[in-house]
Design a protein around this motif. Structure first.
Motif, PDB file in Angstrom:
ATOM      1  N   PRO A 389    -154.322 -29.291 -65.451  1.00  0.00           N
ATOM      2  CA  PRO A 389    -153.945 -28.939 -66.824  1.00  0.00           C
ATOM      3  C   PRO A 389    -153.681 -27.442 -66.944  1.00  0.00           C
ATOM      4  O   PRO A 389    -154.507 -26.616 -66.553  1.00  0.00           O
ATOM      5  N   ILE A 390    -152.531 -27.106 -67.470  1.00  0.00           N
ATOM      6  CA  ILE A 390    -152.095 -25.713 -67.526  1.00  0.00           C
ATOM      7  C   ILE A 390    -152.978 -24.922 -68.486  1.00  0.00           C
ATOM      8  O   ILE A 390    -153.492 -25.460 -69.470  1.00  0.00           O
ATOM      9  N   HIS A 391    -153.197 -23.643 -68.202  1.00  0.00           N
ATOM     10  CA  HIS A 391    -153.928 -22.794 -69.136  1.00  0.00           C
ATOM     11  C   HIS A 391    -153.081 -22.555 -70.392  1.00  0.00           C
ATOM     12  O   HIS A 391    -151.845 -22.532 -70.322  1.00  0.00           O
ATOM     13  N   VAL A 392    -153.746 -22.423 -71.520  1.00  0.00           N
ATOM     14  CA  VAL A 392    -153.035 -22.134 -72.763  1.00  0.00           C
ATOM     15  C   VAL A 392    -152.205 -20.867 -72.557  1.00  0.00           C
ATOM     16  O   VAL A 392    -152.704 -19.845 -72.082  1.00  0.00           O
ATOM     17  N   GLY A 393    -150.939 -20.953 -72.869  1.00  0.00           N
ATOM     18  CA  GLY A 393    -150.022 -19.835 -72.656  1.00  0.00           C
ATOM     19  C   GLY A 393    -149.318 -19.865 -71.326  1.00  0.00           C
ATOM     20  O   GLY A 393    -148.385 -19.084 -71.091  1.00  0.00           O
ATOM     21  N   GLY A 394    -149.714 -20.788 -70.440  1.00  0.00           N
ATOM     22  CA  GLY A 394    -149.173 -20.805 -69.092  1.00  0.00           C
ATOM     23  C   GLY A 394    -147.705 -21.165 -68.995  1.00  0.00           C
ATOM     24  O   GLY A 394    -147.063 -20.866 -67.986  1.00  0.00           O
ATOM     25  N   LEU A 395    -147.177 -21.829 -70.025  1.00  0.00           N
ATOM     26  CA  LEU A 395    -145.761 -22.199 -70.011  1.00  0.00           C
ATOM     27  C   LEU A 395    -144.939 -21.440 -71.042  1.00  0.00           C
ATOM     28  O   LEU A 395    -143.750 -21.703 -71.206  1.00  0.00           O
ATOM     29  N   ARG A 396    -145.568 -20.496 -71.735  1.00  0.00           N
ATOM     30  CA  ARG A 396    -144.798 -19.697 -72.687  1.00  0.00           C
ATOM     31  C   ARG A 396    -143.795 -18.830 -71.935  1.00  0.00           C
ATOM     32  O   ARG A 396    -144.043 -18.407 -70.806  1.00  0.00           O
ATOM     33  N   PRO A 397    -142.653 -18.550 -72.549  1.00  0.00           N
ATOM     34  CA  PRO A 397    -141.692 -17.662 -71.896  1.00  0.00           C
ATOM     35  C   PRO A 397    -142.303 -16.297 -71.613  1.00  0.00           C
ATOM     36  O   PRO A 397    -143.023 -15.738 -72.451  1.00  0.00           O
ATOM     37  N   THR A 398    -142.050 -15.769 -70.430  1.00  0.00           N
ATOM     38  CA  THR A 398    -142.484 -14.416 -70.122  1.00  0.00           C
ATOM     39  C   THR A 398    -141.651 -13.431 -70.945  1.00  0.00           C
ATOM     40  O   THR A 398    -140.652 -13.805 -71.575  1.00  0.00           O
ATOM     41  N   SER A 399    -142.039 -12.172 -70.927  1.00  0.00           N
ATOM     42  CA  SER A 399    -141.286 -11.172 -71.686  1.00  0.00           C
ATOM     43  C   SER A 399    -139.839 -11.104 -71.215  1.00  0.00           C
ATOM     44  O   SER A 399    -138.912 -10.982 -72.019  1.00  0.00           O
TER      45      SER A 399
END
Length: 501
Positions: A389-399
């Motif tokens: 299970p991915i960490h929260v924020g792990g799939l958010r777009p990078t900067s």
């Protein structure tokens, strides 16, 4: 009114049987679920729209059906509940109130369920992690630093945390099976067309989306599919009804099955060692139960598949934004959506009709080859996910990715349409994560995630079985056997309503 403290000892069907026997009142069950929501939801953000007044009023009446009087949660996406806002996880849809129930919701009500809230979902369900900017991230009861998956992450978190024994879910690329895997639950995606999605919504994502539930027990899933499956007037995708009830499949003597298995990364680049170990341990379990297991290589052209699937999802997102403009009576702007959503819609507008047709042909051909290859087997076993299970924020777009996504809003459509490498690169992390689930959405086959493995850190690792088209009964029969051989019902996540009492 007092609640029902023995709530955790029963699945949804068990609670309904108590109601039918007069041993517990539906309002008692409702108040217990509401109390559990208030107790644990601040830590997991699973329920984002309480419907307490509606459910209390309904709880005063008579209930009928196999799940009479059982509290239930509805995913805030696709499924319309008349008179209650459905935001689809999007700022743009805030304030949208459907006038009618969808057929799916009508069937839940006829089954006797008492819907008392809506669960969190990513914007339009497009990511396998539930972290909408509108309502914030849901968190996994097994580890709050991790996501419960998506897009039915709020539903899975609520079930895993003991708020309800079962909740509604939908699956266009794994969105039932991914959260089930992340949260140590059972989740079956039915055959395409088995559960109706209309009449107010189109058959979403070119028919890839299927609706059902996530549950603690196999029998809840089987009895629920009996309650909500079946055609209705005007339904476009129709499938033949099962010869026998799915509930009866649970009681049938298990047959010796021929099961293919693979530890290939499929659409991903790697497979996490814990996922691989889960598959190998499950093979041993299956063989001990008398089944024949054969290792196979997955017949899939990774980049060709990903690009075709992405073309269709982007095109769908462009249509979704346009439909939203009609429903909401306003012009869509980039600020109304998350950057990834707006970029997908922009890409969708850039593809020609020929591009979409070519993508459909590619995936149709894949489906024929895939199902022909696996026709000799009763099921295919893989891990549900390519990773933990991915960490929260792990799939958010990078900067850097955000810069690239936002730049799409200013680039000519003709330029965007040629950026195949950009499409493949943009989806790399997501496809690496949900590397195993998407093929069954494309083929329309039934597929289930079964909670058979936990790693050394007590994180759930689901095992996925995909069956032949229309053979949910085979999967349910196998799942019941596995549930008995390696029980999971009494496992409790560290964040659980019963722990916080």
């Amino acid at each position: 009114m007092a609640g029902f403290k023995e709530f955790d000892q029963y699945d949804a069907l068990g609670l309904a049987q108590l109601v039918q026997a007069g041993q517990v009142n539906p309002l008692e069950l409702l108040e217990e679920s509401i109390a559990r929501t208030e107790r644990v939801n601040p830590r997991i953000n699973a329920v984002i729209r309480p419907m307490y007044d509606i459910s209390r009023k309904r709880g005063e009446g008579a209930f009928d059906g196999p799940f009479a009087g059982v509290p239930f949660l509805l995913k805030d996406l696709i499924a319309s509940f008349a008179g209650v806002e459905m935001s689809n996880g999007s700022r743009f849809y805030q304030g949208f109130v459907p006038a009618e129930d969808s057929e799916y919701v009508k069937r839940f009500k006829r089954a006797g369920l008492n819907i008392f809230g809506k669960t969190n979902t990513p914007e339009f369900g497009i990511t396998p992690s539930t972290e909408p900017e509108l309502s914030g991230p849901s968190r996994n009861p097994w580890d709050p630093l991790r996501s419960p998956g998506g897009s039915s992450g709020g539903a899975a978190a609520a079930v895993a945390a003991g708020i309800v024994p079962m909740a509604s879910a939908s699956d266009g690329g794994g969105s039932i099976r991914i959260p089930a895997s992340c949260c140590g639950l059972f989740g079956l995606k039915p055959t395409r067309g088995r559960v109706p999605s209309g009449p107010d919504q189109a058959d979403g994502w070119f028919g890839f989306i299927a609706e059902h539930v996530i549950s603690r027990s196999v029998r809840d899933s089987a009895h629920m599919l009996d309650a909500i499956q079946g055609n209705y007037p005007g339904q476009l995708m129709r499938v033949a009804p099962p010869a026998h009830s799915y509930a009866s499949a649970l009681e049938r003597k298990p047959k010796k099955l021929r099961i293919a298995y693979s530890t290939d990364p499929a659409l991903g680049e790697t497979l996490h060692p814990d996922c691989k170990q889960g598959v190998l341990d499950t093979v041993k379990l299956l063989e001990s139960l008398g089944h024949v297991c054969e290792e196979v290589k997955l017949p899939i052209q990774r980049e060709e598949f990903i690009y075709a699937y992405s073309v269709l999802i982007c095109s769908e997102m462009a249509a979704t934004v346009a439909q939203g403009e009609r429903l909401m009576g306003k012009t869509a702007k980039a600020a109304d959506f998350e950057a990834r959503t707006w970029a997908l819609a922009k890409l969708g507008k850039s593809f020609s009709g020929g591009d979409v047709a070519q993508a459909l042909w590619t995936l149709d051909q894949f489906s024929r080859q895939w199902m022909t290859y696996f026709e000799p087997y009763d099921a295919l076993l893989t891990s549900t996910l390519g990773d933990l299970p991915i960490h929260v924020g792990g799939l958010r777009p990078t900067s850097q990715e955000l810069i690239e996504l936002k730049a799409l809003a200013y680039l000519p459509i003709g330029f965007i349409a040629k950026q195949k490498d950009f499409v493949l690169k943009a989806g790399r992390r997501i496809y690496n994560y949900c590397s195993q689930t998407i093929p069954a959405n494309v083929t329309g086959q039934p597929s289930m995630s079964v909670p058979l493995h936990w790693n050394a850190q007590h994180i759930p690792v689901g095992m996925m079985f995909t069956g032949r088209w229309g053979e949910e009964d085979v999967l349910f029969n196998l799942a019941a056997q596995l549930e008995q051989a390696k029980p999971w019902f009494d496992r409790r996540a560290p964040i659980h309503a019963s722990h916080s009492a």
